[in-house]
Design a protein around this motif. Structure first.
Motif, short mmCIF file in Angstrom:
data_model
loop_
_atom_site.label_atom_id
_atom_site.label_comp_id
_atom_site.label_asym_id
_atom_site.label_seq_id
_atom_site.Cartn_x
_atom_site.Cartn_y
_atom_site.Cartn_z
N PRO A 1 0.63 -1.39 -0.03
CA PRO A 1 0.11 0.09 0.05
C PRO A 1 0.72 1.25 -0.08
CG PRO A 1 0.05 -1.07 2.19
CD PRO A 1 0.68 -1.97 1.28
N ILE A 2 1.57 1.37 -0.79
CA ILE A 2 2.47 2.73 -1.12
C ILE A 2 1.91 3.20 -2.37
CG2 ILE A 2 4.73 3.73 -1.39
CD1 ILE A 2 5.69 1.47 0.45
N LEU A 3 1.05 4.52 -2.54
CA LEU A 3 0.57 4.79 -3.45
C LEU A 3 1.47 5.12 -4.60
CD1 LEU A 3 -2.25 7.29 -1.70
CD2 LEU A 3 -2.46 4.73 -2.67
N ASP A 4 1.09 4.86 -5.77
CA ASP A 4 2.04 4.97 -6.79
C ASP A 4 0.98 5.04 -8.13
OD1 ASP A 4 4.79 4.69 -7.48
OD2 ASP A 4 3.95 4.23 -9.20
N GLU A 5 1.41 5.66 -9.18
CA GLU A 5 0.71 5.92 -10.52
C GLU A 5 0.43 4.51 -10.96
OE1 GLU A 5 -0.87 8.54 -11.60
OE2 GLU A 5 -0.24 9.51 -9.70
N ALA A 6 1.72 3.49 -10.85
CA ALA A 6 1.72 2.31 -11.67
C ALA A 6 0.79 1.28 -11.25
CB ALA A 6 3.10 1.79 -11.58
N TYR A 7 0.29 1.48 -10.02
CA TYR A 7 -0.59 0.40 -9.83
C TYR A 7 -1.89 0.82 -9.02
CZ TYR A 7 4.22 -1.60 -8.74
OH TYR A 7 5.37 -2.32 -9.11
N SER A 8 -2.99 0.17 -9.22
CA SER A 8 -3.99 0.42 -8.79
C SER A 8 -4.86 -0.34 -7.76
CB SER A 8 -5.43 0.35 -9.92
OG SER A 8 -5.21 -0.87 -10.47
N VAL A 9 -4.54 -1.76 -7.62
CA VAL A 9 -4.78 -2.65 -6.63
C VAL A 9 -3.70 -2.71 -5.34
CG1 VAL A 9 -5.69 -4.85 -6.03
CG2 VAL A 9 -5.93 -3.82 -8.32
N TYR A 10 -4.24 -2.30 -4.29
CA TYR A 10 -3.29 -2.27 -3.18
C TYR A 10 -3.85 -3.27 -2.03
CZ TYR A 10 -1.63 1.98 -5.20
OH TYR A 10 -1.29 2.84 -5.90
N SER A 11 -3.11 -3.91 -1.21
CA SER A 11 -3.48 -4.62 -0.15
C SER A 11 -4.14 -3.43 0.94
CB SER A 11 -2.47 -5.49 0.58
OG SER A 11 -2.18 -6.44 -0.38
N ASN A 12 -4.93 -4.01 1.96
CA ASN A 12 -5.20 -3.30 3.12
C ASN A 12 -4.32 -2.89 3.87
OD1 ASN A 12 -6.84 -2.03 4.82
ND2 ASN A 12 -8.42 -3.44 4.76
N PRO A 13 -4.01 -1.45 4.07
CA PRO A 13 -3.02 -1.07 4.98
C PRO A 13 -3.37 -1.09 6.49
CG PRO A 13 -4.10 0.85 4.18
CD PRO A 13 -4.72 -0.46 3.44
N LEU A 14 -4.68 -1.33 6.93
CA LEU A 14 -4.96 -1.19 7.97
C LEU A 14 -4.34 -2.27 8.93
CD1 LEU A 14 -6.33 0.17 10.32
CD2 LEU A 14 -8.61 -0.77 9.64
N PRO A 15 -4.46 -3.65 8.39
CA PRO A 15 -3.96 -4.79 9.42
C PRO A 15 -2.36 -4.68 9.33
CG PRO A 15 -5.46 -5.89 7.58
CD PRO A 15 -5.23 -4.15 7.34
N HIS A 16 -1.61 -4.09 8.33
CA HIS A 16 -0.38 -3.79 8.41
C HIS A 16 0.01 -3.02 9.62
CE1 HIS A 16 0.14 -4.53 3.94
NE2 HIS A 16 -0.62 -5.63 4.61
N VAL A 17 -0.96 -1.86 9.92
CA VAL A 17 -0.43 -0.82 11.03
C VAL A 17 -0.78 -1.56 12.38
CG1 VAL A 17 -1.47 1.10 12.01
CG2 VAL A 17 -1.43 1.14 9.54
N LEU A 18 -1.73 -2.41 12.15
CA LEU A 18 -2.22 -3.01 13.72
C LEU A 18 -1.12 -4.18 13.97
CD1 LEU A 18 -5.94 -3.90 13.09
CD2 LEU A 18 -5.01 -2.02 13.92
#
Lengths: 317, 561, 125, 491
Positions: free
Chosen positions: C59-76
């Motif tokens: 989940p690091i926003l970049d023009e090249a991608y459109s599908v990201y994994s959910n960042p919330l569990p990572h934070v937790l």
């Protein structure tokens, strides 16, 4: 998984510590595969780094081999197997792995992915969630670290100021000249890297916590190479202790400032005229606070253990 | 005036109990005399009705509700405390005196409670106070008896408490008044009261505990617990047929055991059961005459039973002997104690011109008026039995009989004073019943001294006395007795009942012992040798984790089932 | 297909149970802590797994991608990892102290010593 | 400023903890800590007042509103528990100075105060938050500092107890974490209210059940429900006395709060209590707990351990109340939470006084204490009476409501268990009384009364025991509002 079983089987504690390290690295790799780069970074530095070091220092204090007798192995196996089976049964209707339609992916998560860039303007969504959306959790996390530091200190304390021994036991690698030279060369870049990780957290994986751990690792390395006394000359421990407090307070005071400005606690938009740049400042400061506390606590914890190791060595002489 | 009278009398007694702690021995008589007198005055100055209302939780507390009945009981309790205190103050320990004051104060409190809450509080206090009184005797046996006593009473308290909660929940009111005997709540309350009254199957605590107390201690004990139970039964369950049977059972239980007993204070303890049985029967009859009778009988009974125990206590004090068979001939050196004992004995056997006669005949007549002929007959027979065991057996063996060679001194002055006062009261009530009848809760139109009645009573007593002396040689040899005045016909019935009571007693005892034993065994098994007992030792964390996992799987299993 | 879709979770459970087994059956205090940390790690995997989106990227926003994994569990889990290391550190510190006080880090030994001491206390009674 | 009260409640002790490191002298530290705690108590009182007059307070942290950010949510339930925790911690702290000076070496006293504040902050954080994961974070703050506090005890067994607690506590916390994770998995949210709304529509029943089971077991471990109580007796027995008083009065109570919150608010009644036999399990565990723990307590020689077991028994009552699942039951449980905190606070503070004078609290030491330390002993006896449930003490109030609740539900058979359970309390309290008042001290020990700084807070609590026993309007009112809130929120 095989590693985990091996940990269970091996009787040499030293070996199992090493296995734990490997296990951590493996899970870090797994986390990378699961797209959780930040987590992987942390797990690697914590699991393979800090906790291994701590366990090793403990083992030097307590002895390497465990008593091979087992308690209630059969009961334990039965209980564990039954529970495991039940739990696996319980997974039967869990959302499918990787499915983009699960509640996790559809409810709150998208908000972060879609809105965070306009609201906070930080590409690394993990950082923005960590430091801003759920900044209070992170505050709590910092306090947890602080609490652990306090706990270790209260248990082990600093070792009393003894007269200087020429070669401290806690510098196990002092004899290796090459290591010392390499170390001297390596430490500054490590410190720099730590700073990079600290401030680059907005854009790539990393942030205060990882940076703090790396920073502390550098200092720990220094200690291992040059002895605890030498390290203590460079950094005064009572100051480090204060630093640990300062980190927490820095985080807290960012929150306080925002509510002195009439906003809610930890609402960074209060920090600058422009809400988005306020978020930027806020995250920066907060990450700095985390970094400071983590560094300080890690150093403290390590020194506490190392102090005990020294003391034991002195007693043995 | 109102401000003065709103002070609960029990409070005064409690304060005095506290004061005793601080006052040196020679000034102790002051609070001992003053507190009961003040409380007596308060009882009669406080107007009838609810005088004090306190809010507690969502309920109303009425700790000071005075009715005509409660006045009588509170009066006799105060009198008892006054003269009991005088009797005791020189030789009793401080703990005993304080405990007795708490005990008496809470007994007075029970009679003044208008709600079930206050009643319960005083009830429990009474249990604690009386336990301490027993305990204050200081002997190992007394300690154990007090513990058994406490167990029974706390259990009674628990049952009562459950009943009260249930009752309050059902009716929504805490008012203490007549309770209809329907459903769980009322039965629990009844059971709680009856346990304190010494009703079966819990009659044995009286004879178990009272004789173990100090001489003055058993005087106090004889007065309060059972009589407060009588009071509460009278308020709540008057006119319940069940009580007639319970009462009759107690009457005969008491007689038979008293006859079998050799310890002089145990004889008197059994006779308490017997006498309370009369009152309970009267309450069961439930007419105003019967209730009057029960009240009057309680009043008189406290006096003469205390008198008897005082004289027994004086003997015990002076000789250190409590077995009838080892006493005798004490009349020569303890004439005053002997006379008082005899007066008490006459009163308890309802000898005409004593208080027993005028009060007990109220009860028996009530049975007759209500048409309960068989009750009347049984009560009359029992009166004769009373004469046998308490009226003759006790004084005869202790003071006369063959000379035991003991030459103890006369009891001390304060004891003799208390005895004389009570003797005087026994006779006064007996001689001037109409004055006494005026304080009873209901108007009395009863004349005890009719020729017919006198003759019946004398006949009864005479035959009983005759039987006693005729069979004296028999009694001496076996130290027990197996006769009744119509004995050719009755021997069989008597033996049967004796066997029955024996069985009953042994089952009762065995059950209690077994329970205690089981309990201790279980306790020992679980926790003996503190650190390594099954539950109490500290567990390794492995065990804890196993428990966690087990519990988790239990939850899961239940989920998935 | 169920098997592959839940495979991750099964790994989680197996790891969890291994951790448990270590905590229960090993008397060595350090080993127990290791078991505990394996147990905790299994939870991390659980969380991270649920955040994963097939075909997504970090989940690091970049023009090249459109599908990201959910960042919330990572934070937790970041937080949870920190908590884990904090606990381990404290636990180890305790182990060190226990070793100094009892001269052993085997649960059985320590229990024995405590029992003896308690018995002595009672004997003095 | 008043809008920020919810957060101030938590961050005040949280930030005060590091500040302590800046303060040098113990005297100063103590005063500072007391001051902070007192301030917290004032805040919580204000909060309770606000909640009662103008309804729930919602506070969004970082300005991000609920499901996205973390919110604090104060309603009548947690405001009540907040008040309990803060006021008891204040009273306990007042007594701390001398006791700690005696029981903890000079060099470690600083850490005591820091850890104490952290623990307090952690507990308050658990209470305030409306976010499930936040509960876990603050749970860990309080747990970690609790391990530290326990390990400060003088006896070496304190270390062992602390280690055991660490293992168990971590497992408990991780269970809670798993439970929260599974809930998150099927709902996608961490906010409690959001959870409550989304849970009924969840399709994944198995996962929900699993999460529920994990969560319940985790919390029950924390609140030391029989048979998960095994960590508690040692931890209480060997921790410094002040810590024991604090933990006994607050820590398990907060766990009970978490349980109530999740069972009734998050999972909802229907799910928690009717879909599977949780009430029956709880009822059974509660009753067994009451009896087993009381019987064990009877044979303890270490007084702190004795009362620790009695705490386990009291937890049994609380769980029994909850198992009813009716408003009356929950209210009784809440009342008992409050009242039990008062009695155990008083008893353990008095024991702290004893330990200050005698250095230990065993049955042996108790002989003849009735004369030597009359006030301290009287406090213990008063607390003991309250424990038994003697009328006019708080113990009676909660037992009364509990019995009433059972009768209302129609579970007659349980009532005798409750009352007989309190009779068991008579036995162990009686043992103490007998020892203290009726046995002579065997050595010629000269033990004076406990110092005033310990005695005074003790008697404040004793007085509270009696005051709330005679005038229970406040507690009854507050708990009934809290219960109404609970039941109103999930119709």
């Amino acid at each position: 998984m095989a590693t985990a079983i091996a940990i269970a089987r091996v009787k040499d504690l030293f070996a199992s510590v090493m296995l734990t390290g490997i296990y951590s690295l493996l899970s870090a790799v797994f986390f990378v595969l699961m797209d959780a780069v930040d987590v992987a970074f942390t797990e690697a530095s914590v699991g393979a780094g800090i906790s291994t070091i701590l366990m090793l220092s403990t083992l030097t204090l307590t002895g390497q081999y465990e008593d091979p007798t087992r308690h209630k192995t059969r009961t334990a196996l039965v209980v564990v197997l039954v529970t495991g089976a039940l739990l696996i049964f319980g997974t039967a209707d869990m959302p499918r792995f990787g499915d983009p339609q699960t509640p996790v992916q559809t409810h709150v998560g998208p908000h972060y992915l879609e809105k965070s860039y306009e609201e906070i303007h930080v590409p690394n969504v993990v950082t923005s969630v960590l430091a801003s959306y759920r900044g209070f959790d992170t505050f709590g996390e910092t306090v947890v670290i602080f609490a652990a530091g306090i706990g270790v200190l209260s248990l082990l304390g600093f070792s009393g100021r003894k007269e200087k021994t020429t070669i401290s036991v806690s510098a196990p690698m002092y004899q290796h000249r090459i290591l010392r030279v390499v170390g001297k060369v390596l430490i500054p870049p490590i410190l720099l890297f730590a700073l990079y990780v600290q401030f680059h957290g907005d854009f790539g994986p990393g942030g205060g916590f990882q940076a703090g751990v790396i920073f502390a690792a550098a200092i720990i390395l220094y200690t291992m190479l040059f002895g605890r006394q030498a390290a203590e000359e460079v950094i005064k421990l009572s100051w480090v202790r204060l630093l640990a407090a300062v980190g927490v307070m820095l985080y807290g005071s960012v929150g306080l400032i925002s509510f002195l400005n009439g906003k809610n606690f930890l609402d960074y938009s209060a920090l600058a005229a422009d809400a988005v740049s306020g978020q930027h400042y806020g995250i920066l400061l907060v990450e700095l606070g985390v970094g400071i506390t983590v560094t300080a606590v890690m150093i403290l914890v390590f020194f506490s253990f190392a102090g005990r190791v020294d003391k034991k060595a002195e007693e043995n002489e | 005036m109102i401000a003065n009278t709103v002070l609960p009398p029990s409070l005064i007694i409690f304060i005095a109990a506290g004061l005793l702690f601080f006052i040196p021995q020679r000034w102790r008589l002051v609070p001992i005399v003053l507190a009961p007198v003040i409380s007596l005055a308060l009882i009669w100055m406080t107007p009838l009705g609810d005088n004090l209302k306190l809010a507690y939780l969502n309920y109303e507390l009425l700790p000071l509700s005075v009715s005509a009945t409660s006045r009588v009981f509170a009066t006799i309790f105060s009198l008892m405390l006054l003269f009991g205190g005088i009797y005791a103050y020189r030789q009793a320990s401080l703990l005993e005196l304080m405990a007795a004051f708490v005990y008496a104060g809470s007994a007075v409190g029970v009679t003044c409670s208008g709600d079930l809450f206050s009643l319960f509080v005083y009830w429990e206090l009474m249990a604690i106070g009386s336990t301490l009184v027993i305990w204050a005797a200081g002997t190992e046996k007394a300690y154990q008896a007090s513990m058994r006593y406490l167990c029974i009473h706390l259990m009674g308290g628990v049952i009562l408490m459950i009943g009260i909660v249930a009752h309050v929940f059902q009716t929504g009111s805490t008012q203490f008044g007549a309770i209809a005997l329907d459903g769980f709540a009322s039965y629990a309350i009844l059971a709680g009261f009856l346990i304190n009254a010494g009703a079966p199957p819990f009659s044995s605590w009286i004879a178990d505990a009272y004789p173990e107390a100090s001489p003055s201690g058993s005087v106090f004990l004889s007065a309060f617990t059972t009589k407060t139970a009588v009071y509460t039964l009278m308020i709540a369950f008057a006119g319940n047929d069940l009580l007639i049977y319970v009462g009759l059972f107690m009457v005969f239980y008491g007689i038979i055991y008293a006859l079998l007993e050799n310890d002089m204070r145990r004889i008197l303890a059994y006779s308490i059961v017997n006498q309370v049985g009369f009152m309970v029967t009267a309450i069961g009859i439930g007419s105003t005459l019967a209730l009057n009778g029960a009240t009057a009988h309680a009043f008189a009974h406290i006096i003469y039973k205390a008198l008897l125990l005082m004289s027994a206590g004086a003997v015990l004090m002076q000789t250190g002997e409590r077995r009838c068979s080892h006493l005798g001939g004490l009349f020569q050196t303890m004439p005053q104690t002997a006379i008082n004992g005899i007066i008490g004995a006459l009163a308890i056997s309802s000898f005409p011109f004593t208080s027993g006669f005028v009060t007990k005949s109220l009860e028996t007549s009530a049975a007759a008026y209500e048409g309960l002929t068989w009750v009347w007959f049984l009560l009359l027979a029992a009166s004769a039995g009373v004469f046998l065991h308490a009226g003759i057996k006790f004084p005869w063996f202790v003071f006369f009989q063959k000379d035991s060679g003991k030459r103890p001194d006369e009891a001390s002055g304060n004891m003799r004073f208390a005895m004389w006062v009570f003797s005087f009261l026994c006779l006064a009530i007996g001689l001037f019943p109409s004055a006494f009848y005026t304080i009873l809760p209901y108007p009395v139109k009863y004349e005890p001294y009719t020729a017919d009645h006198l003759i019946t009573q004398f006949q009864l007593l005479f035959f009983a006395g005759f039987a006693f002396f005729a069979l004296l040689p028999l009694m001496k040899r076996t130290l027990t007795i197996s006769l009744d005045f119509d004995w050719v016909y009755r021997v069989f019935a008597f033996k049967l009942s004796k066997a029955f009571f024996h069985l009953y007693w042994s089952v009762d005892t065995a059950m209690r012992q077994a329970f205690l034993k089981r309990f201790y065994l279980a306790k020992d098994y679980l926790v003996a040798h503190e650190p390594s007992g099954i539950i109490s030792r500290s567990r390794p964390s492995s065990t804890m984790v196993i428990w966690v996992t087990v519990l988790l799987s239990v939850y899961l299993i239940f989920h998935f089932l | 297909m169920i098997l592959s879709s839940h495979f991750n979770y099964w790994i989680v459970i197996v790891l969890m149970m291994i951790g448990f087994f270590i905590v229960i059956s090993h008397g060595n205090l350090v080993k127990k802590l290791m078991g505990l940390s394996i147990f905790q790690t299994s939870v991390f995997i659980l969380y991270i797994s649920m955040g994963k989106v097939a075909g997504g990227t970090a989940p690091i926003l970049d023009e090249a991608y459109s599908v990201y994994s959910n960042p919330l569990p990572h934070v937790l889990i970041l937080t949870a990892i920190v908590v884990g290391i904090a606990t381990t550190a404290l636990g180890l510190a305790l182990v060190v102290r226990i070793n100094e006080a009892y001269g052993s880090i085997e649960e059985g030994d320590i229990e024995m010593q405590d029992c003896d001491k308690l018995d002595k206390e009672n004997a003095n009674k | 400023m008043s809008a920020h009260l919810p957060i101030l409640q938590v961050i005040l002790p949280l930030l005060a903890a590091p500040t302590c490191l800046l303060l040098g002298r113990t005297q100063l530290l103590w005063m500072f800590t007391c001051g902070v705690s007192a301030l917290c108590a004032v805040i919580s009182f204000q909060l309770l007042h606000t909640v009662h007059t103008s309804g729930d307070i919602i506070y969004s942290l970082g300005g991000w509103s609920a499901p996205v950010g973390i919110e604090y949510r104060i309603d009548s339930l947690n405001a009540f528990v907040l008040l309990l925790v803060t006021s008891l911690s204040t009273v306990v702290l007042c007594a701390a100075k001398q006791s700690i000076a005696k029981e903890v070496p000079e060099s470690r006293q600083l850490y005591f105060y820091v850890a104490f504040l952290l623990c307090l902050a952690g507990l308050l954080g658990i209470l305030c938050t409306g976010d499930a994961f936040n509960v876990f974070v603050f749970l860990e703050i309080s747990s970690l500092s609790t391990y530290t506090l326990i390990a400060l005890g003088r006896d070496r067994r304190a270390l062992w107890a602390s280690y055991q607690y660490l293992i168990m506590g971590t497992i408990g916390a991780t269970f809670i974490l798993i439970g929260i994770g599974l809930l998150y998995m099927i709902t996608g949210t961490l906010n409690m209210r959001d959870l409550a709304q989304r849970l009924p529509d969840v399709e994944q029943a198995h996962t929900l059940y699993t999460g529920f089971a994990f969560f319940i077991v985790g919390v029950c471990l924390k609140l030391a429900l029989f048979p998960l109580h095994l960590w508690l007796p040692n931890a209480y027995a060997y921790a410094p006395s002040i810590v024991t008083a604090f933990l006994a009065a607050t820590a398990t109570k907060v766990a009970v709060y978490v349980l109530i919150r999740f069972i009734f608010n998050v999972f909802g009644f229907d799910f928690s209590l009717s879909q599977f036999p949780l009430p029956q399990i709880w009822l059974a565990l509660g009753i067994i707990g009451v009896f087993a723990a009381s019987i064990v307590a009877m044979s303890q020689h270490n007084i702190k351990r004795l009362f620790a077991f009695s705490s386990v028994a009291q937890i049994g009552y609380i769980i029994m109340g909850l198992s009813l699942g009716t408003a009356a039951g929950v209210q009784a449980a809440l009342l008992h939470v409050f009242n039990h905190a008062l009695m155990k606070g008083a008893i353990f503070l008095a024991i702290a006084g004893l330990c200050y004078r005698l250095g230990a609290a065993t049955m042996n030491e108790f002989k003849g204490l009735g004369k030597q330390m009359p006030w301290t002993m009287a406090a213990i006896v008063a607390g003991g009476l309250s424990l038994i449930g003697v009328p006019l003490t708080v113990g009676f109030i909660s037992k009364w409501y509990l019995v009433l609740a059972f009768i209302e539900k129609g579970w007659w058979m349980i009532v005798p268990f409750i009352v007989i359970g309190s009779l068991l309390a008579v036995v162990y309290v009686w043992r103490l009384v007998e020892c203290a008042y009726f046995q002579e001290a065997d050595s010629k020990r000269e033990a004076g009364e406990a110092p005033l700084s310990i005695l005074l807070p003790t008697w404040i609590l004793v007085f509270a025991n009696i005051y709330f026993g005679v005038q229970p309007q406040f507690t009854v009112h507050a708990t009934s509002i809290a219960t109404l809130g609970l039941f109103g929120a999930t119709p």
